[in-house]
Enzyme design. Structure first.
Site, PDB file in Angstrom:
ATOM      1  N   GLU A  26      70.960  40.455  22.358  1.00 43.44           N
ATOM      2  CA  GLU A  26      71.667  40.360  21.094  1.00 43.44           C
ATOM      3  C   GLU A  26      70.675  40.339  19.929  1.00 43.44           C
ATOM      4  OE1 GLU A  26      74.214  36.857  21.427  1.00 43.44           O
ATOM      5  OE2 GLU A  26      74.388  37.206  23.590  1.00 43.44           O
TER       6      GLU A  26
ATOM      7  N   GLU B  32      80.768  36.691  15.118  1.00 47.12           N
ATOM      8  CA  GLU B  32      81.082  35.552  15.974  1.00 47.12           C
ATOM      9  C   GLU B  32      80.883  34.270  15.171  1.00 47.12           C
ATOM     10  OE1 GLU B  32      79.304  33.338  20.018  1.00 47.12           O
ATOM     11  OE2 GLU B  32      78.556  35.309  19.419  1.00 47.12           O
TER      12      GLU B  32
END
Length: 430
Positions: free
Chosen positions: A234, A345
């Site tokens: 990520e 997120e």
């Protein structure tokens, strides 16, 4: 009279007996107040346990463990730079960075740059020029070193434990990305073998309303069954008061090979990611940031698998090669990825008993469009031939669309793009 005399004598005796009791109680309060800073240290980021406290000897033992951990991750610097935003950046010899504590990297040096994917245009990496404040005074790290944001005692103390420090703790991971306290608005592709991904993401400063929450926007490279064997790589930007102690958006990386349980970490906080760049500090703040109805600033993120050695490389901004995740860190990602995700997120702790007001992206819903909502543009994947391709069969998912939503489109300038985000708690999001 006898009754009056007896009453007076009893009162005098009681008064004399009370004096030492009061003195003892006051002394106790003075001792207690001197220990208050120690006794009031929080030890848990779990909202249900924030009132737990340390006994003095526990605090001393914890500080010893923290300082030992800091000696392990804060490497000797050949040069130190004080950033205007409060960060301290250490210029560390490349071969002494935390990655080379790993048994499979000990004694090695960073690899040479790989071949970039075909179709890659580094000039398209940013709408406007972005930089990190620590480089703003014309200082930089020397060749042969890498800039590492120094970790402090306070950084570790904000975490609930040393083991959890620098980790994205998840309680359960499901294929639809939902878990008990993490919420997403993402676009994804799956059903093929992927060798990387690329996108440009505009940078905002979302409000994070609880120290133990975060808001991030990133690219995920994923493989595994979404059970305990989930592998992810990520990269993007995040606001995390717990990790960094402030509300600045920061460039970050993450990896895990067991669904966020025991492996992996943010940035360079464990042995894993190998940095090769001496101009960008992972974990440092990004500037300038986008403004509502005003100028927009974005960063380019590209992750791809080196066809020669199989490692996963990262590029940031206008063609800046940052470094790589060695393939041996992973199980499934030693091969290819089975899913690519783009989006936002947040963590929703519900610490006040209702949905958080932590913002995702700009804090505005996707429908508001350019200059108001957050975006990803030029979404691409890397194929088996190390070529960048536009997306096909793009799926959208918002865990709680009344809190944070997402929409997609395509045009000749931006290719595949998404708008996403939202304010969190509102009339429809409770």
């Amino acid at each position: 009279m006898a009754s009056s005399s007896s009453s007076s004598s009893s009162s005098s005796t009681a008064h004399r007996n009370t004096i030492p009791v009061i003195f003892t109680f006051v002394s106790f309060l003075l001792v207690l107040s001197s220990l208050t800073p120690v006794l009031s240290l929080p030890i848990s980021s779990d909202p249900g346990h924030r009132n737990q406290t340390f006994r003095p000897h526990q605090h001393v033992q914890r500080l010893k463990r923290i300082r030992a951990h800091l000696r392990k991750i804060n490497k000797p610097a050949v040069k130190t730079i004080q950033s205007p935003d409060g960060d301290v950046i250490d210029c560390v010899l490349s071969h002494l960075q935390p990655a080379f504590d790993h048994p499979q990297l000990k004694g090695q040096k960073p690899l040479d740059p790989p071949e970039r994917p075909k179709g890659h245009d580094s000039k398209d990496a940013a709408t406007e020029s972005l930089f990190q404040l620590w480089t703003n005074s014309s200082v930089s790290c020397p060749e042969g070193t890498v800039p590492i944001r120094r970790t402090t005692e306070n950084d570790v103390l904000r975490a609930s434990s040393i083991r959890r420090f620098g980790r994205k703790i998840r309680r359960g991971v499901r294929r639809d990305t939902m878990s008990s306290d993490h919420e997403h608005a993402v676009a994804f592709v799956n059903g093929d073998q992927y060798y990387g991904a690329k996108a440009s993401i505009n940078v905002w400063t979302p409000r994070v309303t609880d120290q133990y929450e975060f808001s991030l926007s990133q690219v995920w490279v994923i493989s595994g069954s979404f059970g305990n064997d989930l592998n992810t790589i990520e990269a993007g930007w995040q606001v995390s008061p717990e990790l960094y102690g402030d509300g600045y958006p920061r460039f970050f990386t993450y990896w895990t090979t067991d669904a966020y349980q025991a492996t992996g970490c943010y940035n360079l906080l464990c042995s894993g990611f190998v940095q090769t760049n001496n101009r960008i500090a992972i974990g440092a703040a990004i500037s300038p940031r986008s403004s509502y109805k005003s100028r927009q600033f974005d960063i380019g993120i590209m992750i791809w698998k080196d066809p020669k050695h199989g490692h996963w490389w990262l590029e940031f901004g206008p063609g800046l090669l940052i470094g790589y995740w060695p393939s041996f860190l992973f199980s499934h990602l030693r091969g290819t990825a089975s899913m690519i995700q783009f989006g936002g997120e947040i963590v929703n702790t519900r610490s006040m008993g209702y949905h958080t007001s932590t913002q995702m992206g700009s804090g505005h819903f996707a429908d508001e469009g350019f200059g108001k909502a957050s975006y990803f543009r030029n979404l691409q994947v890397v194929d088996w031939d190390n070529s960048l391709l536009p997306l096909s069969n793009l799926h959208l998912l918002a865990d709680h669309p009344s809190c944070y939503n997402i929409k997609a489109g395509t045009n000749r300038v931006w290719g595949n793009y998404i708008y996403y985000g939202g304010p969190g708690r509102n009339g429809r999001c409770a």
